[in-house]
Design a protein around this motif. Structure first.
Motif, mmCIF file in Angstrom:
data_model
loop_
_atom_site.group_PDB
_atom_site.id
_atom_site.type_symbol
_atom_site.label_atom_id
_atom_site.label_comp_id
_atom_site.label_asym_id
_atom_site.label_seq_id
_atom_site.Cartn_x
_atom_site.Cartn_y
_atom_site.Cartn_z
ATOM 1 N N GLY A 533 46.760 15.129 40.080
ATOM 2 C CA GLY A 533 45.881 15.041 38.561
ATOM 3 C C GLY A 533 46.308 13.893 37.382
ATOM 4 N N TYR A 534 47.631 13.590 38.107
ATOM 5 C CA TYR A 534 48.406 12.677 37.394
ATOM 6 C C TYR A 534 48.826 11.745 38.034
ATOM 7 N N SER A 535 48.620 11.150 39.634
ATOM 8 C CA SER A 535 48.720 10.116 39.884
ATOM 9 C C SER A 535 48.285 8.604 39.141
ATOM 10 N N LYS A 536 48.806 7.797 39.008
ATOM 11 C CA LYS A 536 48.590 7.081 38.489
ATOM 12 C C LYS A 536 48.971 5.283 39.033
ATOM 13 N N VAL A 537 48.106 4.701 39.419
ATOM 14 C CA VAL A 537 48.777 3.224 40.127
ATOM 15 C C VAL A 537 49.164 2.355 39.013
ATOM 16 N N VAL A 538 50.161 2.006 38.830
ATOM 17 C CA VAL A 538 51.663 1.056 38.095
ATOM 18 C C VAL A 538 51.527 -0.725 38.369
ATOM 19 N N SER A 539 50.277 -0.967 39.869
ATOM 20 C CA SER A 539 50.563 -2.332 40.472
ATOM 21 C C SER A 539 48.573 -3.044 39.769
ATOM 22 N N LEU A 540 49.294 -2.629 38.405
ATOM 23 C CA LEU A 540 47.861 -3.242 37.294
ATOM 24 C C LEU A 540 48.028 -4.251 37.263
ATOM 25 N N MET A 658 42.861 0.590 67.279
ATOM 26 C CA MET A 658 43.646 1.510 67.147
ATOM 27 C C MET A 658 42.748 1.569 65.900
ATOM 28 N N GLY A 659 41.511 0.335 65.252
ATOM 29 C CA GLY A 659 40.524 0.108 64.084
ATOM 30 C C GLY A 659 41.147 -0.805 63.154
ATOM 31 N N GLY A 660 41.932 -2.190 64.013
ATOM 32 C CA GLY A 660 42.249 -3.407 63.524
ATOM 33 C C GLY A 660 43.262 -3.015 61.747
ATOM 34 N N PHE A 661 43.499 -2.999 60.582
ATOM 35 C CA PHE A 661 44.541 -3.087 59.984
ATOM 36 C C PHE A 661 44.857 -1.765 59.790
ATOM 37 N N LEU A 662 45.985 -1.612 60.434
ATOM 38 C CA LEU A 662 46.864 -0.498 60.271
ATOM 39 C C LEU A 662 47.888 -0.282 59.326
ATOM 40 N N ALA A 663 47.697 0.366 57.557
ATOM 41 C CA ALA A 663 48.404 0.655 57.027
ATOM 42 C C ALA A 663 49.548 1.726 56.640
ATOM 43 N N SER A 664 50.679 1.099 56.682
ATOM 44 C CA SER A 664 52.244 3.019 56.352
ATOM 45 C C SER A 664 52.259 2.252 54.765
ATOM 46 N N PRO A 665 52.720 3.357 54.075
ATOM 47 C CA PRO A 665 53.336 2.630 53.141
ATOM 48 C C PRO A 665 55.178 3.348 52.149
ATOM 49 N N ASP A 674 57.818 9.779 42.970
ATOM 50 C CA ASP A 674 57.898 8.563 43.408
ATOM 51 C C ASP A 674 57.361 7.673 42.992
ATOM 52 N N ILE A 675 57.536 6.519 43.635
ATOM 53 C CA ILE A 675 56.210 5.027 43.203
ATOM 54 C C ILE A 675 56.413 4.932 45.008
ATOM 55 N N TYR A 676 55.068 5.109 45.534
ATOM 56 C CA TYR A 676 54.530 5.349 46.292
ATOM 57 C C TYR A 676 53.575 3.615 46.710
ATOM 58 N N THR A 677 54.421 2.765 47.449
ATOM 59 C CA THR A 677 53.595 1.858 48.079
ATOM 60 C C THR A 677 53.219 0.895 49.281
ATOM 61 N N HIS A 678 52.225 0.426 48.910
ATOM 62 C CA HIS A 678 51.996 0.500 50.338
ATOM 63 C C HIS A 678 50.517 -1.293 50.222
ATOM 64 N N LYS A 797 52.426 -20.598 48.423
ATOM 65 C CA LYS A 797 53.473 -19.507 49.249
ATOM 66 C C LYS A 797 52.978 -18.330 49.781
ATOM 67 N N ASP A 798 53.604 -18.108 50.634
ATOM 68 C CA ASP A 798 53.434 -16.658 51.373
ATOM 69 C C ASP A 798 53.397 -15.389 50.359
ATOM 70 N N TRP A 799 52.723 -14.586 50.566
ATOM 71 C CA TRP A 799 51.830 -13.967 49.343
ATOM 72 C C TRP A 799 51.392 -12.288 50.452
ATOM 73 N N VAL A 800 51.158 -11.521 49.515
ATOM 74 C CA VAL A 800 51.400 -10.176 49.938
ATOM 75 C C VAL A 800 50.155 -9.259 48.790
ATOM 76 N N VAL A 801 49.576 -8.168 49.357
ATOM 77 C CA VAL A 801 49.348 -7.825 47.856
ATOM 78 C C VAL A 801 49.241 -6.522 48.310
ATOM 79 N N ILE A 802 50.112 -5.435 46.677
ATOM 80 C CA ILE A 802 50.202 -3.950 47.411
ATOM 81 C C ILE A 802 49.708 -3.786 46.738
ATOM 82 N N LYS A 803 49.683 -2.309 46.348
ATOM 83 C CA LYS A 803 49.235 -1.207 45.815
ATOM 84 C C LYS A 803 50.008 -0.177 45.152
ATOM 85 N N ALA A 804 50.988 0.589 44.304
ATOM 86 C CA ALA A 804 51.333 1.151 44.345
ATOM 87 C C ALA A 804 51.158 2.651 42.861
ATOM 88 N N LEU A 805 51.391 3.860 43.018
ATOM 89 C CA LEU A 805 50.829 4.333 42.729
ATOM 90 C C LEU A 805 51.944 5.537 42.884
#
Length: 834
Positions: A533-540, A658-665, A674-678, A797-805
């Motif tokens: 209920g109070y999980s929030k996105v911190v990678s704004l 296996m379905g293309g793009f598989l991401a694990s956090p 917890d800071i949960y990042t993928h 430069k090399d880059w990556v997009v992450i989401k963190a909760l």
């Protein structure tokens, strides 16, 4: 070709199927035989079941041998394993396929059947008939026998050859063809939880059979209430193990999947959740029947319903009917007819048996009043059943559509679009009801209450609950009224059961199991409340930059673009993307892709510098070692107050099969959150990089210059005799420059090459530094002045997009599951001793 071992495995399957039928027949004969023949038939039944058990063990041994020795001529080994799969995950290949999961289920029930044969002699014959029939149906699922003349196959054999399973031209050219490597295990299943979660879950499935078998035996033998006592310990153990298996699956999802949680209300999850909820209700009414002699009919209904729901969940997940509704369901192997027959046989048989005996079953002597424990336990069981029913009905929508279609109709019913929101809004209130009823029931443990006694017992826990609730609301700032109700009910459940526990644990610790289990449930409700209920996105994304114009507003708002070695702030941390990494095969740790050079074998690489991980040197430069090339791990460093607080390695795999793009956090675990990042997106290595315009510099050895804002120095230029990929003659000239560049955290080297071949044909081979996004070309040499013309290009430069909760107080949930399991264990031990 290893034909013998496959034939041996198939023989074991046939023997197990026949032996289970012989066992059922022999035990049935023992029930109606004369006294002189009764023991002989019973011994025959035991012998047949032992043969069945040994055959099941033989199937397990053969199939695991085929997988572990990489006999890729067999379809099962080719489909699920590979030469480079880590040994600890080889066992997961065993139950990745349908056939292996059926076999695992059979194995556990064979073990339980042997235990029952040797511990429940008074119930042996009728109980083992049920066991043997269930085992016969399961054995038929892996029989793989074609009925001659009917073109009808019974079961799907795990020992079928690849050439018989695949219609590939290669087998027409060479029938003995064997692939060099297998398809491999799904990357998402390469997790330690997948080694222990499926066996636990299927043991839970198997443990629903003993209570069902005792119940059917009781109805059959007119022992309408006597079956409760031997069945109750099995039900308690089954509730604990099945619940543990479900919770393990939730933790696996939390660690491995990237949807940001541990429960997705996926139809396959629901199909397992519902039987467990009904089993918990059955346990409570069974205890009522054993202790108070009430709720016998309800006990029978719920025990039967639990096993039938297990069969129904098997049909849902393995018939292919959920193919469009769930990504976790198995594909149809042509077993849907058998699965339906399996379900209908035991459903119809149970209904007939209950109907024939219903009027003979003694009803409850008197109705329970609101001031009795029986009333509250029965009310709780009712709420649990309604809780399961609410999940079952929408989950079964694909079944309704199929049934309507069979009768020529057409249904537009569709499963909920937002399944998390849909189920959660109902289950929240069911959770509140369960907590309030379970908490109140503890006040009626000892004796019948009246209003005055209830008021006295209720006052202290009620006041304590209100005080704790007020403190929780004030400190954690819960403002949503529905969450406030859930928090109150969870605290009330904990306080009321803790009160009961404090009174009884010293006098009689054996009866503390229920209170402990209820405290665990209360903690889980609180943990779910905060973490979900109070999980929030911190990678704004506050930069205003659109990360991906093809994605929606939510994606661009909630995902953070990180360029390599550039720091951004997030949730009180300074966060930085450091490198792309591969996992080492023979040592613990990761290696940066830029620190290795590939070889012809994708699993073997050569170090181009010393390989250091966590300040420990693992390999020296030019060492050859093994890696796992399928997965890329993105090193994300989090710093607080200038110190490294965590280094995370979220994983991705690009796998079309296996379905293309598989991401694990990856998860930064703290006591309170917890800071949960993928990874949400990453730079494609397939596309040619776009280099900017070249800038030219004329420099001397030892002279500093700038390359895209990085300080560089030309250290030396020397002639070389070998260039990788080219054959140089004695008249050809190759000169290599060594240029040092100072990055944000470390020193890099570019080594461009200048060539003169065939006496007058110049050529260049640029040197690239991926981490800095620069390319340097040695364009010309001026011997007269000792100067060198260098051309430099820069790219993005090399880059990556992450989401963190941020998942607050999620550890309360995991701690609550542990307390719940302890409570189940204490209760089960008590019933077993009785």
């Amino acid at each position: 070709m290893h034909y013998f071992i496959g034939n041996l495995g198939h023989l074991f399957v046939i023997v197990s199927f026949v032996a289970s039928l012989v066992c059922a027949f022999a035990y049935w004969k023992s029930l109606y035989a004369t006294d002189t023949l009764k023991d002989s038939w019973q011994n025959n039944g035991r012998t047949a079941f032992y043969f069945h058990g040994l055959s099941v063990l033989g199937i397990v041994a053969v199939l695991f041998t085929i997988i572990s020795r990489h006999y890729f001529e067999y379809h099962y080994a080719y489909s699920h394993s590979s030469l480079h799969l880590p040994s600890q995950y080889m066992i997961s290949c065993f139950w990745e396929g349908q056939e292996g999961s059926f076999l695992l289920w059979m194995f556990w029930q064979a073990v339980l059947g042997i235990i029952l044969m040797n511990t429940q002699r008074a119930w042996e014959a009728p109980v083992m008939i049920v066991f043997a029939l269930v085992q016969a149906f399961l054995a038929s699922m892996i029989l793989g026998v074609v009925i001659p003349g009917l073109d009808f196959k019974i079961g799907s054999s795990p020992f079928i050859l690849l050439r018989d399973a695949m219609n590939d031209p290669i087998f027409k050219i060479n029938p003995e063809f064997i692939p060099k490597d297998g398809h491999g295990l799904n990357a998402l299943l390469q997790n330690y939880w997948m080694v222990i979660h499926p066996p636990t879950l299927f043991l839970g499935f198997a443990l629903t059979l003993p209570p069902f078998a005792f119940c059917i035996a009781g109805l059959w033998q007119k022992k309408y209430s006597e079956w409760i006592k031997p069945a109750l310990p099995w039900a308690l153990v089954g509730g604990a193990i099945l619940g543990l298996g479900i919770l393990m699956g939730g933790y696996w999802a939390y660690e491995t999947l990237s949807f940001g949680g541990y429960w997705n209300w996926d139809p396959v999850e629901n199909a397992i959740y519902v039987p467990w909820i009904v089993l918990i209700a059955a346990i409570h009414v069974m205890m009522l029947q054993k202790n108070k002699g009430t709720a016998l009919k309800t006990s029978i209904l719920l025990v039967v319903a639990t096993f039938i729901l297990i069969l129904y969940s098997t049909f849902l997940t393995r018939s292919g009917i959920l193919g469009d509704a769930s990504v976790h369901s198995f594909t149809d192997l042509g077993l849907s007819g058998q699965l339906l027959l399996y379900l209908l046989f035991f459903t119809v048989a149970s209904i007939i048996l209950m109907a024939r005996n219903w009027k003979k079953i003694q009803p409850d002597e008197k109705e329970s009043t609101v001031y009795t424990r029986e009333f509250w336990i029965f009310l709780g069981a009712t709420v649990l059943c309604l809780m399961g029913f609410q999940v079952l009905m929408p989950t079964s929508i694909p079944v309704y559509n199929k049934i309507i279609g069979l009768f020529g109709g057409h249904s537009n019913l569709a499963p909920p679009a937002n399944q998390i929101q849909f189920y959660s809004k109902f289950q929240l209130w069911f959770g509140v009801a369960v907590a309030l009823v379970s908490g109140t029931a503890q006040f009626f443990w000892w004796i019948k209450m009246d209003k005055e006694k209830l008021k006295k017992e209720f006052t202290v826990p009620a006041i304590s609950t209100l005080i704790i609730f007020a403190l929780v609301i004030a400190t954690t700032k819960i403002y949503d009224w529905s969450y406030m109700v859930l928090a109150f009910s969870g605290i009330y459940l904990i306080v009321s059961n803790a009160t009961f526990l404090s009174r009884t644990i010293k006098a009689n610790p054996g009866i503390s199991g229920g209170a402990l289990a209820h405290i665990g449930v209360g903690m889980m409700l609180i943990g779910i409340l905060y973490s979900a209920g109070y999980s929030k996105v911190v990678s704004l994304n506050n930069s205003g930059l659109i990360v991906n114009k093809d994605m929606g507003t939510d994606f661009n708002r909630d995902n953070l673009l990180l360029f390599i070695n550039e720091t951004k702030s997030m949730a009180g941390y300074d966060i930085e993307y450091r490198s792309e990494n591969l996992e080492l095969r023979n040592k613990n740790g990761y290696v940066r892709k830029n620190d290795i050079d590939p070889t012809s074998d994708p699993y073997r690489v050569v170090a181009n510098k010393d390989i250091v991980y966590q300040d420990k040197k693992l390999y020296a430069a030019r060492d050859t070692f093994e890696v796992y090339p399928e997965n890329t791990f993105y090193e994300i460093e989090m710093r607080k107050n200038g110190k490294v607080a965590a280094t995370l390695y979220p994983r991705i795999q690009i796998n079309p099969a296996m379905g293309g793009f598989l991401a694990s956090p990856d998860i930064k675990r703290n006591v309170d959150r917890d800071i949960y990042t993928h990874v949400s997106a990453m730079m494609s290595r397939e596309e040619e990089p776009h280099w900017g315009e070249m800038e030219e510099d004329t420099v001397k050895i030892g002279e500093n210059f700038f390359v895209n804002d990085y300080v560089a120095v030309l250290e030396k230029v020397e002639r070389i005799k070998k260039v990788e990929g080219l054959e140089l003659s004695e008249e050809d000239v190759a000169v290599q420059a060594k240029i040092k560049l100072q990055g944000e955290h470390e020193t890099f080297y570019a080594e461009p090459i200048f060539l003169i071949v065939d006496k007058n044909k110049p050529g260049v081979i640029p040197g690239e530094v991926n981490d800095l996004g620069v390319r340097i070309t040695l364009m010309n040499i001026f011997p007269q002045t000792g100067e060198f013309l260098l051309g430099t290009n820069a790219r993005q430069k090399d880059w990556v997009v992450i989401k963190a909760l941020e998942k607050p107080y999620i550890n309360i949930l995991w701690l609550g599951t542990g307390v719940l399991m302890i409570g189940f264990g204490v209760a089960a031990v008590r019933r077993i001793r009785q």
